[in-house]
Design an enzyme around this catalytic site. Structure first.
Site, PDB file in Angstrom:
ATOM      1  N   TYR A 114       0.826  -1.139   0.096  1.00 21.53           N
ATOM      2  CA  TYR A 114       0.114  -0.042  -0.094  1.00 21.53           C
ATOM      3  C   TYR A 114       0.869   1.303   0.098  1.00 21.53           C
ATOM      4  O   TYR A 114       0.193   2.372  -0.169  1.00 21.53           O
ATOM      5  CB  TYR A 114      -0.951   0.264   1.093  1.00 21.53           C
ATOM      6  CG  TYR A 114      -2.152  -0.969   1.467  1.00 21.53           C
ATOM      7  CD1 TYR A 114      -3.048  -0.874   0.198  1.00 21.53           C
ATOM      8  CD2 TYR A 114      -2.140  -2.085   2.236  1.00 21.53           C
ATOM      9  CE1 TYR A 114      -3.926  -2.010   0.125  1.00 21.53           C
ATOM     10  CE2 TYR A 114      -3.108  -2.957   2.036  1.00 21.53           C
ATOM     11  CZ  TYR A 114      -4.016  -2.835   0.886  1.00 21.53           C
ATOM     12  OH  TYR A 114      -5.126  -3.518   0.847  1.00 21.53           O
ATOM     13  N   TYR A 150      -6.539 -18.373  -1.616  1.00 21.18           N
ATOM     14  CA  TYR A 150      -5.295 -17.739  -1.602  1.00 21.18           C
ATOM     15  C   TYR A 150      -4.285 -18.926  -1.146  1.00 21.18           C
ATOM     16  O   TYR A 150      -4.419 -19.382  -0.130  1.00 21.18           O
ATOM     17  CB  TYR A 150      -5.223 -16.604  -0.616  1.00 21.18           C
ATOM     18  CG  TYR A 150      -3.866 -15.848  -0.613  1.00 21.18           C
ATOM     19  CD1 TYR A 150      -3.547 -14.989  -1.814  1.00 21.18           C
ATOM     20  CD2 TYR A 150      -3.020 -15.939   0.222  1.00 21.18           C
ATOM     21  CE1 TYR A 150      -2.368 -14.475  -1.722  1.00 21.18           C
ATOM     22  CE2 TYR A 150      -1.837 -15.451   0.581  1.00 21.18           C
ATOM     23  CZ  TYR A 150      -1.388 -14.451  -0.812  1.00 21.18           C
ATOM     24  OH  TYR A 150      -0.146 -14.004  -0.594  1.00 21.18           O
ATOM     25  N   ASP A 172      -3.067 -27.068   2.208  1.00 18.53           N
ATOM     26  CA  ASP A 172      -2.643 -25.856   2.648  1.00 18.53           C
ATOM     27  C   ASP A 172      -2.826 -25.511   4.091  1.00 18.53           C
ATOM     28  O   ASP A 172      -3.679 -24.603   4.339  1.00 18.53           O
ATOM     29  CB  ASP A 172      -2.649 -24.862   1.514  1.00 18.53           C
ATOM     30  CG  ASP A 172      -1.832 -23.383   1.838  1.00 18.53           C
ATOM     31  OD1 ASP A 172      -1.321 -23.265   2.848  1.00 18.53           O
ATOM     32  OD2 ASP A 172      -2.050 -22.573   1.133  1.00 18.53           O
ATOM     33  N   LYS A 176       4.224 -19.413   8.047  1.00 17.10           N
ATOM     34  CA  LYS A 176       3.862 -18.742   9.156  1.00 17.10           C
ATOM     35  C   LYS A 176       4.186 -18.930  10.424  1.00 17.10           C
ATOM     36  O   LYS A 176       5.126 -18.706  11.003  1.00 17.10           O
ATOM     37  CB  LYS A 176       2.189 -18.447   8.860  1.00 17.10           C
ATOM     38  CG  LYS A 176       1.800 -17.575   7.484  1.00 17.10           C
ATOM     39  CD  LYS A 176       0.578 -17.128   7.633  1.00 17.10           C
ATOM     40  CE  LYS A 176       0.277 -16.415   6.409  1.00 17.10           C
ATOM     41  NZ  LYS A 176       1.094 -15.143   6.253  1.00 17.10           N
TER      42      LYS A 176
END
Length: 436
Positions: free
Chosen positions: A16, A142, A234, A263
């Site tokens: 962003y 995703y 996933d 993660k």
């Protein structure tokens, strides 16, 4: 997503920062559930800094184990060599997964863990003389930002510049009792050409924290097994306790052929990716012919330091204290869902494990670019709570070290802001009516 450095501005470039509305908060340290900025202000990190920080920031036990590893071995090439940390982590992780998972392949992050899994499935057919190149995946999914991961993710604004470069994927709806027959028809129609089926189990994270039931997914997986379609699970987002159990696999009646992790794998300390697979898949690559090898490698594959962090994170995760706290967070989320049901503008409040989510459907547009996200993030941060909605989808994903008081404070901020937004929208609606 890779941060860049602007020489003139000396600021991080992120998804962003090219926008005129972007803001950067300089964070200088973290401790437990808190992040501290350069002015000394602190913020409750209720999104685990993009879903990675399982046990809170700067955990002393993980830091100590990483420091010890740095004094012993910081790096070694993982081609023709191995090291104790990689061996121990492989053995410990496989011991927690479905029994059919027997081999581990190391990479750097979630996207690359997915890339490796896809390449394994496609090359499996190539090595066996069977051409299967199509992929089956859920809509609104995703799986990452590399090309293979983009291909099997939802097509839209994020992938539009590369649409002509993505490979062929057959998309189906996440499973429900109502769409089961239609999904099976699509699966059976393409089964002979499908190299694999990739899916996020139970929760589609970036797609809006969309949830589906374990029973329906298990039924779909069972049919994949019968048709000989490999399954890639996933667990990059949902793994390591997020759903209330160690892995989403612990809810399912069927086992996948491959699994992807990242993660929370290292407790948020540093990047590491893992792809696991069955003996059947591994056997297709174990051959005297070098052309059957999986030619995929990274400079920091199985980083000894990252493995040390992952082992330390597992130590903490498996304690009675952490498992108890996960259940306590889960219970409090379920209770708060009942409160959220009474708030005007809130739809589909939901929770699973330590994840809480809701859809805000006020007078503004929904979707990832809903103005609700920027407004809520800004107002929550002003109240010293870090929350980052996915468009009009607000979610809470606290670290496992969160206290009851900190969780209560977060709930209070959410209720305050949702009620304020509702009042604001009613005023805007009245003002618009007056003008007319």
């Amino acid at each position: 997503m890779q941060p860049w450095i602007d020489r003139d501005m000396a600021v991080n470039w992120h998804p962003y920062s090219q926008m005129k509305t972007s803001q950067h908060v300089p964070i200088v340290r973290g401790n437990g559930a808190y992040l501290y900025d350069a002015n000394g202000d602190r913020y409750l990190d209720m999104i685990c800094s993009w879903w990675v920080t399982l046990h809170g920031h700067a955990h002393p036990y993980i830091a100590r184990r990483v420091y010890q590893q740095l004094q012993t071995l910081e790096q070694v090439i993982f081609a023709g060599f191995t090291h104790p940390g990689a061996i121990r982590l492989s053995e410990r992780l496989l011991g927690l997964l479905p029994e059919n998972q027997t081999k581990v392949f190391y990479t750097d992050n979630g996207s690359t863990a997915v890339e490796v899994a896809l390449k394994m499935c496609v090359q499996y057919g190539h090595n066996r003389g069977i051409k299967k190149t199509k992929i089956l995946a859920f809509k609104d999914g995703y799986h990452g930002d590399t090309f293979g991961a983009m291909s099997v993710s939802e097509r839209g604004q994020w992938t539009a510049p590369f649409s002509d470069m993505l490979f062929e994927v057959v998309f189906i709806e996440p499973p429900t009792a109502e769409n089961f027959v239609q999904n099976i028809r699509i699966l059976e129609k393409h089964a002979a050409e499908l190299a694999c089926f990739i899916y996020e189990p139970l929760v589609q994270g970036s797609g809006g924290m969309r949830m589906h039931q374990a029973g329906e997914l298990s039924r779909l997986m069972r049919r994949c097994r019968e048709l000989g379609v490999f399954m890639i699970q996933d667990e990059v987002f949902v793994g390591f306790g997020r759903t209330g159990r160690l892995f989403a696999a612990d809810y399912l009646n069927e086992s996948p052929d491959l699994m992807c992790f990242s993660k929370g794998l290292t407790g948020g300390t540093m990047p590491l990716g893992i792809t696991t697979c069955t003996e059947q898949i591994y056997a297709a690559f174990y051959h005297d012919d070098k052309m059957r090898a999986l030619f995929h490698g990274h400079s920091f594959t199985a980083s000894p330091v990252a493995c040390a962090a992952a082992l330390a994170s597992l130590d903490i995760l498996l304690t009675v204290e952490t498992q108890t706290r996960i259940q306590q967070i889960s219970d409090r989320h379920r209770d708060f869902v009942d409160v959220l049901k009474k708030i005007p503008g809130v739809e589909n409040p939901r929770s699973i494990g330590t994840l809480l989510a809701l859809d805000w459907v006020g007078q503004e547009k929904t979707g990832y670019f809903s103005p609700f996200a920027d407004w809520f993030s800004r107002e929550a941060l002003a109240r010293q709570v870090l929350l980052r909605p996915l468009g009009n989808v607000l979610y809470v994903l606290p670290p496992y070290c969160i206290t009851d008081d900190q969780l209560t404070r977060t709930y209070q901020v959410i209720l305050e802001l949702l009620k304020e937004r509702s009042r604001q929208e009613r005023r805007d609606e009245c003002d618009a009516g007056s003008v007319e």
